[in-house]
Motif scaffolding. Structure first.
Motif, mmCIF file in Angstrom:
data_model
loop_
_atom_site.group_PDB
_atom_site.id
_atom_site.type_symbol
_atom_site.label_atom_id
_atom_site.label_comp_id
_atom_site.label_asym_id
_atom_site.label_seq_id
_atom_site.Cartn_x
_atom_site.Cartn_y
_atom_site.Cartn_z
ATOM 1 N N PHE A 1 -49.103 -14.354 -18.882
ATOM 2 C CA PHE A 1 -48.464 -14.821 -17.651
ATOM 3 C C PHE A 1 -49.348 -15.812 -16.899
ATOM 4 O O PHE A 1 -48.838 -16.736 -16.250
ATOM 5 C CB PHE A 1 -48.096 -13.636 -16.760
ATOM 6 N N ARG A 2 -50.653 -15.637 -16.981
ATOM 7 C CA ARG A 2 -51.536 -16.618 -16.346
ATOM 8 C C ARG A 2 -51.357 -17.991 -16.988
ATOM 9 O O ARG A 2 -51.362 -19.021 -16.296
ATOM 10 C CB ARG A 2 -52.997 -16.168 -16.454
ATOM 11 N N LYS A 3 -51.200 -17.998 -18.293
ATOM 12 C CA LYS A 3 -50.989 -19.272 -18.983
ATOM 13 C C LYS A 3 -49.635 -19.869 -18.608
ATOM 14 O O LYS A 3 -49.516 -21.084 -18.381
ATOM 15 C CB LYS A 3 -51.078 -19.066 -20.497
ATOM 16 N N LEU A 4 -48.625 -19.035 -18.518
ATOM 17 C CA LEU A 4 -47.306 -19.522 -18.108
ATOM 18 C C LEU A 4 -47.339 -20.080 -16.687
ATOM 19 O O LEU A 4 -46.620 -21.030 -16.364
ATOM 20 C CB LEU A 4 -46.274 -18.396 -18.212
ATOM 21 N N ASP A 5 -48.180 -19.499 -15.849
ATOM 22 C CA ASP A 5 -48.300 -19.985 -14.469
ATOM 23 C C ASP A 5 -48.773 -21.433 -14.410
ATOM 24 O O ASP A 5 -48.497 -22.141 -13.433
ATOM 25 C CB ASP A 5 -49.270 -19.109 -13.679
ATOM 26 N N THR A 6 -49.474 -21.887 -15.438
ATOM 27 C CA THR A 6 -50.007 -23.251 -15.414
ATOM 28 C C THR A 6 -48.917 -24.307 -15.532
ATOM 29 O O THR A 6 -49.156 -25.480 -15.225
ATOM 30 C CB THR A 6 -51.036 -23.462 -16.546
ATOM 31 N N ILE A 7 -47.720 -23.912 -15.981
ATOM 32 C CA ILE A 7 -46.631 -24.890 -16.113
ATOM 33 C C ILE A 7 -45.386 -24.482 -15.325
ATOM 34 O O ILE A 7 -44.360 -25.161 -15.395
ATOM 35 C CB ILE A 7 -46.236 -25.113 -17.590
ATOM 36 N N LYS A 8 -45.459 -23.384 -14.573
ATOM 37 C CA LYS A 8 -44.250 -22.827 -13.961
ATOM 38 C C LYS A 8 -43.535 -23.803 -13.038
ATOM 39 O O LYS A 8 -42.304 -23.761 -12.914
ATOM 40 C CB LYS A 8 -44.574 -21.538 -13.214
#
Length: 224
Positions: A210-217
Protein backbone atom coordinates in the motif's frame (compact mmCIF):
# COMPACT_ATOMS: atom_id res chain seq x y z
CA UNK A 1 -33.06 -27.12 -0.72
CA UNK A 2 -34.27 -30.23 -2.51
CA UNK A 3 -32.01 -33.00 -3.75
CA UNK A 4 -32.97 -32.60 -7.39
CA UNK A 5 -31.97 -28.96 -7.39
CA UNK A 6 -28.68 -29.74 -5.66
CA UNK A 7 -27.67 -32.28 -8.29
CA UNK A 8 -28.47 -29.81 -11.06
CA UNK A 9 -26.29 -27.15 -9.47
CA UNK A 10 -23.32 -29.42 -9.03
CA UNK A 11 -23.54 -30.62 -12.61
CA UNK A 12 -23.73 -27.04 -13.79
CA UNK A 13 -20.66 -26.07 -11.81
CA UNK A 14 -18.69 -28.79 -13.57
CA UNK A 15 -20.19 -28.48 -17.03
CA UNK A 16 -19.74 -24.73 -17.12
CA UNK A 17 -16.22 -25.10 -15.76
CA UNK A 18 -16.72 -22.26 -13.34
CA UNK A 19 -14.25 -21.25 -10.67
CA UNK A 20 -16.89 -20.95 -7.98
CA UNK A 21 -19.53 -23.29 -6.71
CA UNK A 22 -23.20 -22.35 -6.33
CA UNK A 23 -25.00 -20.71 -3.44
CA UNK A 24 -28.38 -22.06 -2.29
CA UNK A 25 -31.37 -20.79 -4.22
CA UNK A 26 -34.57 -22.41 -2.99
CA UNK A 27 -36.69 -19.82 -4.79
CA UNK A 28 -35.48 -20.88 -8.24
CA UNK A 29 -37.61 -23.10 -10.44
CA UNK A 30 -36.21 -26.45 -11.48
CA UNK A 31 -36.28 -25.68 -15.20
CA UNK A 32 -33.58 -23.01 -15.13
CA UNK A 33 -30.55 -21.87 -13.19
CA UNK A 34 -29.02 -18.43 -12.86
CA UNK A 35 -25.35 -18.21 -13.79
CA UNK A 36 -23.41 -15.08 -12.88
CA UNK A 37 -20.40 -13.98 -14.90
CA UNK A 38 -18.36 -10.93 -15.85
CA UNK A 39 -20.23 -9.72 -18.91
CA UNK A 40 -18.89 -8.56 -22.25
CA UNK A 41 -16.95 -10.81 -24.60
CA UNK A 42 -15.96 -13.07 -21.70
CA UNK A 43 -19.59 -13.90 -20.93
CA UNK A 44 -20.38 -14.37 -24.61
CA UNK A 45 -17.53 -16.86 -24.96
CA UNK A 46 -18.81 -18.75 -21.91
CA UNK A 47 -22.25 -18.99 -23.47
CA UNK A 48 -20.80 -20.50 -26.64
CA UNK A 49 -18.35 -22.81 -24.88
CA UNK A 50 -20.43 -24.01 -21.92
CA UNK A 51 -23.99 -22.76 -21.66
CA UNK A 52 -25.29 -23.82 -25.05
CA UNK A 53 -24.01 -27.36 -24.67
CA UNK A 54 -25.35 -27.61 -21.12
CA UNK A 55 -28.82 -26.49 -22.22
CA UNK A 56 -28.78 -28.89 -25.16
CA UNK A 57 -27.76 -31.88 -23.04
CA UNK A 58 -29.95 -31.22 -19.98
CA UNK A 59 -32.91 -29.19 -21.21
CA UNK A 60 -32.31 -26.82 -18.29
CA UNK A 61 -32.29 -23.18 -19.33
CA UNK A 62 -29.66 -20.71 -18.15
CA UNK A 63 -30.40 -17.16 -17.11
CA UNK A 64 -27.18 -15.15 -17.39
CA UNK A 65 -26.53 -12.34 -14.92
CA UNK A 66 -23.52 -10.05 -14.52
CA UNK A 67 -21.50 -8.70 -11.60
CA UNK A 68 -18.16 -7.00 -10.91
CA UNK A 69 -16.74 -9.55 -8.52
CA UNK A 70 -16.44 -9.58 -4.75
CA UNK A 71 -18.70 -11.09 -2.11
CA UNK A 72 -20.96 -8.16 -1.22
CA UNK A 73 -23.92 -9.36 -3.28
CA UNK A 74 -23.43 -12.97 -2.19
CA UNK A 75 -23.41 -11.93 1.48
CA UNK A 76 -26.51 -9.79 0.98
CA UNK A 77 -28.42 -12.68 -0.57
CA UNK A 78 -27.34 -15.07 2.18
CA UNK A 79 -28.20 -12.62 4.98
CA UNK A 80 -31.66 -11.81 3.62
CA UNK A 81 -32.44 -15.36 2.60
CA UNK A 82 -33.31 -14.12 -0.88
CA UNK A 83 -30.81 -16.15 -2.88
CA UNK A 84 -31.31 -15.73 -6.62
CA UNK A 85 -27.92 -16.87 -7.96
CA UNK A 86 -27.03 -20.51 -8.50
CA UNK A 87 -23.56 -20.57 -10.06
CA UNK A 88 -20.96 -17.79 -9.93
CA UNK A 89 -17.81 -17.38 -11.98
CA UNK A 90 -15.60 -15.98 -9.23
CA UNK A 91 -11.95 -15.22 -8.67
CA UNK A 92 -9.84 -17.50 -6.51
CA UNK A 93 -9.47 -15.15 -3.55
CA UNK A 94 -13.21 -14.54 -3.29
CA UNK A 95 -13.86 -18.26 -3.65
CA UNK A 96 -11.58 -19.10 -0.73
CA UNK A 97 -13.02 -16.34 1.47
CA UNK A 98 -16.61 -17.17 0.60
CA UNK A 99 -15.99 -20.82 1.38
CA UNK A 100 -14.39 -19.94 4.73
CA UNK A 101 -17.39 -17.76 5.60
CA UNK A 102 -19.85 -20.54 4.80
CA UNK A 103 -21.48 -18.57 1.98
CA UNK A 104 -20.88 -21.23 -0.66
CA UNK A 105 -21.80 -24.85 -1.04
CA UNK A 106 -19.09 -27.47 -1.12
CA UNK A 107 -18.61 -29.67 -4.16
CA UNK A 108 -17.95 -33.38 -3.85
CA UNK A 109 -15.85 -34.09 -6.93
CA UNK A 110 -16.61 -37.79 -6.56
CA UNK A 111 -20.21 -37.06 -7.61
CA UNK A 112 -19.26 -35.24 -10.82
CA UNK A 113 -19.16 -36.96 -14.21
CA UNK A 114 -15.88 -37.89 -15.86
CA UNK A 115 -14.43 -35.86 -18.71
CA UNK A 116 -15.08 -36.98 -22.31
CA UNK A 117 -11.69 -38.72 -22.33
CA UNK A 118 -12.59 -40.65 -19.19
CA UNK A 119 -10.52 -38.59 -16.74
CA UNK A 120 -12.34 -38.59 -13.38
CA UNK A 121 -13.43 -35.20 -12.06
CA UNK A 122 -11.12 -35.62 -9.07
CA UNK A 123 -8.16 -35.40 -11.48
CA UNK A 124 -9.58 -33.09 -14.13
CA UNK A 125 -9.41 -29.63 -12.56
CA UNK A 126 -6.54 -27.23 -12.00
CA UNK A 127 -4.26 -27.60 -9.00
CA UNK A 128 -3.69 -23.86 -8.62
CA UNK A 129 -5.16 -23.72 -5.10
CA UNK A 130 -7.11 -25.90 -2.69
CA UNK A 131 -10.79 -25.10 -2.29
CA UNK A 132 -13.82 -27.19 -1.41
CA UNK A 133 -16.41 -24.81 -2.84
CA UNK A 134 -15.44 -24.54 -6.48
CA UNK A 135 -14.37 -26.19 -9.70
CA UNK A 136 -11.04 -24.70 -10.73
CA UNK A 137 -11.26 -24.23 -14.47
CA UNK A 138 -9.62 -21.01 -15.60
CA UNK A 139 -6.25 -19.26 -15.50
CA UNK A 140 -5.88 -15.67 -16.65
CA UNK A 141 -3.24 -12.97 -16.59
CA UNK A 142 -3.40 -9.30 -15.68
CA UNK A 143 -1.09 -7.08 -17.71
CA UNK A 144 -0.58 -3.38 -18.26
CA UNK A 145 -0.57 -1.54 -21.56
CA UNK A 146 0.27 2.01 -22.56
CA UNK A 147 -0.41 4.54 -25.30
CA UNK A 148 2.57 4.16 -27.60
CA UNK A 149 2.15 7.63 -29.08
CA UNK A 150 2.78 9.24 -25.68
CA UNK A 151 6.16 7.58 -25.33
CA UNK A 152 7.81 7.76 -28.77
CA UNK A 153 11.31 7.06 -27.47
CA UNK A 154 11.72 5.42 -24.08
CA UNK A 155 8.98 2.85 -23.44
CA UNK A 156 7.74 1.49 -20.10
CA UNK A 157 8.78 -2.13 -19.83
CA UNK A 158 8.62 -3.15 -16.16
CA UNK A 159 6.28 -2.83 -13.20
CA UNK A 160 8.72 -0.31 -11.76
CA UNK A 161 8.13 1.79 -14.88
CA UNK A 162 4.37 1.67 -14.29
CA UNK A 163 4.94 3.29 -10.90
CA UNK A 164 7.54 5.78 -12.17
CA UNK A 165 5.60 9.02 -12.68
CA UNK A 166 8.79 10.98 -13.24
CA UNK A 167 10.06 8.94 -16.16
CA UNK A 168 6.60 8.11 -17.51
CA UNK A 169 4.15 10.85 -16.49
CA UNK A 170 0.41 10.51 -16.87
CA UNK A 171 -2.61 8.86 -15.33
CA UNK A 172 -2.71 5.19 -14.43
CA UNK A 173 -5.83 3.11 -14.99
CA UNK A 174 -6.27 0.42 -12.34
CA UNK A 175 -9.07 -1.96 -11.52
CA UNK A 176 -10.71 -1.17 -8.17
CA UNK A 177 -9.60 -4.33 -6.38
CA UNK A 178 -6.59 -5.47 -4.37
CA UNK A 179 -6.21 -8.43 -6.73
CA UNK A 180 -3.08 -7.99 -8.86
CA UNK A 181 -2.57 -4.41 -7.65
CA UNK A 182 -0.85 -5.51 -4.45
CA UNK A 183 1.33 -7.91 -6.40
CA UNK A 184 2.15 -5.22 -8.96
CA UNK A 185 3.15 -2.84 -6.19
CA UNK A 186 5.51 -5.29 -4.51
CA UNK A 187 7.19 -6.27 -7.78
CA UNK A 188 7.62 -2.57 -8.56
CA UNK A 189 9.13 -2.14 -5.10
CA UNK A 190 11.77 -4.76 -5.81
CA UNK A 191 10.26 -7.97 -4.46
CA UNK A 192 11.15 -10.94 -6.72
CA UNK A 193 8.07 -12.43 -8.36
CA UNK A 194 8.57 -15.80 -6.68
CA UNK A 195 8.57 -14.15 -3.25
CA UNK A 196 5.54 -11.88 -3.64
CA UNK A 197 3.04 -14.09 -1.84
CA UNK A 198 5.45 -14.86 0.95
CA UNK A 199 5.79 -11.11 1.52
CA UNK A 200 2.03 -10.57 1.23
CA UNK A 201 1.41 -13.18 3.92
CA UNK A 202 2.57 -10.66 6.55
CA UNK A 203 0.99 -7.42 7.75
CA UNK A 204 4.21 -5.59 6.93
CA UNK A 205 4.15 -6.97 3.40
CA UNK A 206 0.61 -5.70 2.86
CA UNK A 207 1.57 -2.32 4.31
CA UNK A 208 4.58 -2.21 2.00
CA UNK A 209 2.36 -2.80 -1.02
CA UNK A 210 0.00 0.00 0.00
CA UNK A 211 2.90 2.37 0.59
CA UNK A 212 4.01 1.75 -2.98
CA UNK A 213 0.48 2.28 -4.27
CA UNK A 214 0.39 5.57 -2.37
CA UNK A 215 3.18 6.87 -4.60
CA UNK A 216 0.83 6.97 -7.60
CA UNK A 217 -2.60 7.30 -5.96
CA UNK A 218 -3.10 10.90 -7.09
CA UNK A 219 -2.77 9.79 -10.71
CA UNK A 220 -4.90 6.65 -10.55
CA UNK A 221 -8.19 6.40 -12.44
CA UNK A 222 -10.13 3.47 -11.01
CA UNK A 223 -12.27 1.24 -13.19
CA UNK A 224 -14.63 -1.65 -12.42
Amino acid sequence: MNTKKTSVRLAAAWTLTLILAPVPSGAQEDNFITVVSWGGSYARSSVKAYHERFVEETGIQIKLDEYNGGLAQVRAQAETGNVTWDVIDMEAGDTLLGCDEGLLETIDYETLPAAPDGTPATEDFLDAFDVDCGAKGLIYSTVYAYNDTLFPDLKPATMADFFDLGKFPGRRGMRRTPNANLEFALVADGVPADQVYEVLSSEEGIARAFRKLDTIKDKVVWWE
